[in-house]
Write a protein that holds these residues in place. Structure first.
Motif, PDB file in Angstrom:
ATOM      1  N   SER A 188       0.758  -1.233  -0.008  1.00  0.00           N
ATOM      2  CA  SER A 188      -0.135   0.089  -0.016  1.00  0.00           C
ATOM      3  C   SER A 188       0.655   1.217   0.160  1.00  0.00           C
ATOM      4  CB  SER A 188      -0.838   0.064   1.275  1.00  0.00           C
ATOM      5  OG  SER A 188      -1.850  -1.170   1.247  1.00  0.00           O
ATOM      6  N   CYS A 189       0.356   2.252  -0.696  1.00  0.00           N
ATOM      7  CA  CYS A 189       1.039   3.510  -0.749  1.00  0.00           C
ATOM      8  C   CYS A 189       0.122   4.700  -0.336  1.00  0.00           C
ATOM      9  CB  CYS A 189       1.602   3.999  -2.001  1.00  0.00           C
ATOM     10  SG  CYS A 189       2.205   5.735  -2.163  1.00  0.00           S
ATOM     11  N   GLU A 195      14.664   0.202 -10.682  1.00  0.00           N
ATOM     12  CA  GLU A 195      13.656  -0.384 -11.899  1.00  0.00           C
ATOM     13  C   GLU A 195      12.231  -0.021 -11.523  1.00  0.00           C
ATOM     14  OE1 GLU A 195      14.834  -4.325 -12.441  1.00  0.00           O
ATOM     15  OE2 GLU A 195      13.242  -5.025 -11.411  1.00  0.00           O
ATOM     16  N   PHE A 196      11.619   0.168 -13.020  1.00  0.00           N
ATOM     17  CA  PHE A 196      10.219   0.206 -12.879  1.00  0.00           C
ATOM     18  C   PHE A 196       9.421  -0.887 -12.602  1.00  0.00           C
ATOM     19  CE2 PHE A 196       6.365   1.607 -14.114  1.00  0.00           C
ATOM     20  CZ  PHE A 196       5.661   0.918 -15.114  1.00  0.00           C
ATOM     21  N   VAL A 197       8.415  -0.872 -11.899  1.00  0.00           N
ATOM     22  CA  VAL A 197       7.657  -2.104 -11.828  1.00  0.00           C
ATOM     23  C   VAL A 197       6.358  -1.892 -12.332  1.00  0.00           C
ATOM     24  CG1 VAL A 197       6.572  -3.806 -10.114  1.00  0.00           C
ATOM     25  CG2 VAL A 197       8.846  -2.699  -9.631  1.00  0.00           C
ATOM     26  N   ALA A 198       5.582  -1.070 -11.938  1.00  0.00           N
ATOM     27  CA  ALA A 198       4.057  -0.807 -12.458  1.00  0.00           C
ATOM     28  C   ALA A 198       3.631   0.564 -12.202  1.00  0.00           C
ATOM     29  CB  ALA A 198       3.182  -1.698 -11.792  1.00  0.00           C
ATOM     30  N   ALA A 199       2.738   1.092 -13.054  1.00  0.00           N
ATOM     31  CA  ALA A 199       2.194   2.382 -13.154  1.00  0.00           C
ATOM     32  C   ALA A 199       0.685   2.412 -13.443  1.00  0.00           C
ATOM     33  CB  ALA A 199       2.857   3.472 -13.957  1.00  0.00           C
ATOM     34  N   ILE A 200       0.017   3.562 -12.737  1.00  0.00           N
ATOM     35  CA  ILE A 200      -1.414   3.651 -13.045  1.00  0.00           C
ATOM     36  C   ILE A 200      -1.650   5.067 -13.426  1.00  0.00           C
ATOM     37  CG2 ILE A 200      -1.879   3.944 -10.435  1.00  0.00           C
ATOM     38  CD1 ILE A 200      -4.679   2.405 -11.208  1.00  0.00           C
ATOM     39  N   SER A 201      -2.402   5.512 -14.351  1.00  0.00           N
ATOM     40  CA  SER A 201      -2.650   6.819 -14.774  1.00  0.00           C
ATOM     41  C   SER A 201      -3.607   7.645 -13.768  1.00  0.00           C
ATOM     42  CB  SER A 201      -3.030   6.946 -16.153  1.00  0.00           C
ATOM     43  OG  SER A 201      -4.391   6.136 -15.901  1.00  0.00           O
ATOM     44  N   TRP A 202      -3.605   8.958 -13.941  1.00  0.00           N
ATOM     45  CA  TRP A 202      -4.508   9.925 -12.988  1.00  0.00           C
ATOM     46  C   TRP A 202      -5.757   9.183 -12.920  1.00  0.00           C
ATOM     47  CZ3 TRP A 202      -8.262  12.983 -14.504  1.00  0.00           C
ATOM     48  CH2 TRP A 202      -8.524  13.044 -15.994  1.00  0.00           C
ATOM     49  N   ASN A 203      -6.290   8.892 -13.906  1.00  0.00           N
ATOM     50  CA  ASN A 203      -7.568   8.581 -13.899  1.00  0.00           C
ATOM     51  C   ASN A 203      -8.017   6.967 -13.783  1.00  0.00           C
ATOM     52  OD1 ASN A 203      -7.131   7.875 -16.330  1.00  0.00           O
ATOM     53  ND2 ASN A 203      -8.455   9.002 -17.626  1.00  0.00           N
ATOM     54  N   SER A 204      -6.858   6.243 -13.581  1.00  0.00           N
ATOM     55  CA  SER A 204      -6.945   4.753 -13.343  1.00  0.00           C
ATOM     56  C   SER A 204      -7.273   4.216 -14.567  1.00  0.00           C
ATOM     57  CB  SER A 204      -8.112   4.377 -12.191  1.00  0.00           C
ATOM     58  OG  SER A 204      -7.472   4.992 -11.169  1.00  0.00           O
ATOM     59  N   GLU A 205      -7.390   4.744 -15.716  1.00  0.00           N
ATOM     60  CA  GLU A 205      -7.783   4.038 -17.042  1.00  0.00           C
ATOM     61  C   GLU A 205      -6.692   3.381 -17.684  1.00  0.00           C
ATOM     62  OE1 GLU A 205     -11.786   6.815 -18.014  1.00  0.00           O
ATOM     63  OE2 GLU A 205      -9.845   6.828 -19.583  1.00  0.00           O
ATOM     64  N   SER A 206      -5.497   3.729 -17.248  1.00  0.00           N
ATOM     65  CA  SER A 206      -4.351   3.202 -17.946  1.00  0.00           C
ATOM     66  C   SER A 206      -3.360   2.456 -16.888  1.00  0.00           C
ATOM     67  CB  SER A 206      -3.566   4.129 -18.667  1.00  0.00           C
ATOM     68  OG  SER A 206      -2.488   3.787 -19.539  1.00  0.00           O
ATOM     69  N   THR A 207      -3.073   1.297 -17.444  1.00  0.00           N
ATOM     70  CA  THR A 207      -1.819   0.916 -16.332  1.00  0.00           C
ATOM     71  C   THR A 207      -0.756   0.259 -17.224  1.00  0.00           C
ATOM     72  OG1 THR A 207      -3.018  -1.333 -16.226  1.00  0.00           O
ATOM     73  CG2 THR A 207      -3.259   0.100 -14.409  1.00  0.00           C
ATOM     74  N   TYR A 208       0.533   0.120 -16.588  1.00  0.00           N
ATOM     75  CA  TYR A 208       1.518  -0.463 -17.385  1.00  0.00           C
ATOM     76  C   TYR A 208       2.425  -1.267 -16.545  1.00  0.00           C
ATOM     77  CZ  TYR A 208       5.406  -0.681 -20.715  1.00  0.00           C
ATOM     78  OH  TYR A 208       6.393  -1.081 -21.712  1.00  0.00           O
ATOM     79  N   TYR A 209       2.947  -2.353 -16.940  1.00  0.00           N
ATOM     80  CA  TYR A 209       3.849  -3.107 -16.172  1.00  0.00           C
ATOM     81  C   TYR A 209       5.150  -3.406 -16.892  1.00  0.00           C
ATOM     82  CZ  TYR A 209      -0.500  -4.072 -13.608  1.00  0.00           C
ATOM     83  OH  TYR A 209      -1.828  -3.985 -12.987  1.00  0.00           O
ATOM     84  N   SER A 239      -3.268  -0.630  -8.484  1.00  0.00           N
ATOM     85  CA  SER A 239      -4.851  -0.209  -8.092  1.00  0.00           C
ATOM     86  C   SER A 239      -4.809   0.968  -7.524  1.00  0.00           C
ATOM     87  CB  SER A 239      -5.737  -1.024  -7.938  1.00  0.00           C
ATOM     88  OG  SER A 239      -5.584  -1.660  -6.602  1.00  0.00           O
ATOM     89  N   ARG A 240      -5.755   2.019  -7.404  1.00  0.00           N
ATOM     90  CA  ARG A 240      -5.685   3.021  -6.405  1.00  0.00           C
ATOM     91  C   ARG A 240      -7.220   3.249  -6.064  1.00  0.00           C
ATOM     92  NH1 ARG A 240      -3.475   7.703  -9.966  1.00  0.00           N
ATOM     93  NH2 ARG A 240      -3.688   9.026  -8.432  1.00  0.00           N
ATOM     94  N   TYR A 276      -2.115   0.545  -4.447  1.00  0.00           N
ATOM     95  CA  TYR A 276      -2.016  -0.592  -3.885  1.00  0.00           C
ATOM     96  C   TYR A 276      -1.085  -1.306  -5.185  1.00  0.00           C
ATOM     97  CZ  TYR A 276      -5.644   0.302  -0.999  1.00  0.00           C
ATOM     98  OH  TYR A 276      -6.482   0.946  -0.031  1.00  0.00           O
ATOM     99  N   LEU A 277      -0.315  -2.289  -4.658  1.00  0.00           N
ATOM    100  CA  LEU A 277       0.272  -3.238  -5.677  1.00  0.00           C
ATOM    101  C   LEU A 277      -0.102  -4.757  -5.078  1.00  0.00           C
ATOM    102  CD1 LEU A 277       2.039  -3.452  -8.207  1.00  0.00           C
ATOM    103  CD2 LEU A 277       3.887  -3.768  -6.618  1.00  0.00           C
ATOM    104  N   GLN A 278      -0.768  -5.305  -5.739  1.00  0.00           N
ATOM    105  CA  GLN A 278      -0.974  -6.768  -5.315  1.00  0.00           C
ATOM    106  C   GLN A 278      -0.134  -7.890  -6.082  1.00  0.00           C
ATOM    107  OE1 GLN A 278      -3.403  -8.230  -2.918  1.00  0.00           O
ATOM    108  NE2 GLN A 278      -2.341 -10.185  -3.617  1.00  0.00           N
ATOM    109  N   MET A 279       0.767  -8.455  -5.395  1.00  0.00           N
ATOM    110  CA  MET A 279       1.669  -9.219  -5.970  1.00  0.00           C
ATOM    111  C   MET A 279       1.498 -10.728  -5.654  1.00  0.00           C
ATOM    112  SD  MET A 279       4.788  -6.913  -4.706  1.00  0.00           S
ATOM    113  CE  MET A 279       4.776  -7.178  -3.190  1.00  0.00           C
ATOM    114  N   ASN A 280       1.335 -11.507  -6.727  1.00  0.00           N
ATOM    115  CA  ASN A 280       0.807 -12.804  -6.686  1.00  0.00           C
ATOM    116  C   ASN A 280       2.028 -13.873  -7.381  1.00  0.00           C
ATOM    117  OD1 ASN A 280      -1.601 -12.315  -5.434  1.00  0.00           O
ATOM    118  ND2 ASN A 280      -2.490 -11.909  -7.477  1.00  0.00           N
ATOM    119  N   SER A 281       2.196 -14.901  -7.041  1.00  0.00           N
ATOM    120  CA  SER A 281       3.078 -15.977  -7.708  1.00  0.00           C
ATOM    121  C   SER A 281       4.353 -15.238  -7.565  1.00  0.00           C
ATOM    122  CB  SER A 281       2.752 -16.204  -9.120  1.00  0.00           C
ATOM    123  OG  SER A 281       1.394 -16.729  -9.242  1.00  0.00           O
ATOM    124  N   LEU A 282       4.773 -14.911  -6.305  1.00  0.00           N
ATOM    125  CA  LEU A 282       5.955 -14.143  -6.390  1.00  0.00           C
ATOM    126  C   LEU A 282       7.087 -15.131  -6.425  1.00  0.00           C
ATOM    127  CD1 LEU A 282       5.011 -12.128  -3.171  1.00  0.00           C
ATOM    128  CD2 LEU A 282       6.093 -11.159  -5.290  1.00  0.00           C
TER     129      LEU A 282
END
Length: 128
Positions: A21-22, A46-60, A71-72, A80-86
């Motif tokens: 959580s952030c 290094e970059f992991v993931a990002a989410i746009s200002w309106n939550s409509e775009s994500t990038y990994y 998600s936000r 948030y960053l949900q991390m599965n299959s670590l």
């Protein structure tokens, strides 16, 4: 002054899950582009993931696509960053980053220098 604070890191076995959580204080995250980065000793952040200002775009980054979900929640001013299959190679300090008044979408959100506000990091350790 905006402050961002990460939480939720810890030790988990390979194949397990964690949720980072952030939380923001000082002003709302509304209009901010948000991201997660990570760093291991002796390596560049290094970059992991990002989410746009309106939550409509994500990038990994490719290595986490399909396993991690960003998600936000505007009402809670939290990302948030949900991390599965670590995997052991996911072991790192994870940093939350925020960029105000930022309308980037897609791959450009991975550019680290654009982020103004950074948390102090949360350790994630994945044992094999």
């Amino acid at each position: 002054q905006v402050q961002v604070v990460e939480s939720g890191g810890g030790l988990v076995q390979a194949g397990g899950s964690l949720r980072l959580s952030c939380a923001a204080s000082g002003r709302t995250f509304s209009g901010y582009c948000m991201a997660w980065f990570r760093q291991t000793p002796g390596k560049d952040r290094e970059f992991v993931a990002a989410i746009s200002w309106n939550s409509e775009s994500t990038y990994y980054r490719e290595s986490v696509r399909g396993r991690f979900t960003i998600s936000r929640d505007g009402a809670k001013n939290t990302m948030y960053l949900q991390m599965n299959s670590l995997k052991p190679e996911d072991t790192a300090v994870y940093y939350c980053a925020a960029s105000p008044d930022d309308r980037r979408t897609g791959q450009p959100m991975a550019v680290m220098k654009a982020y103004r506000y950074w948390g102090k990091g949360s350790q994630v350790t994945v044992s094999s």
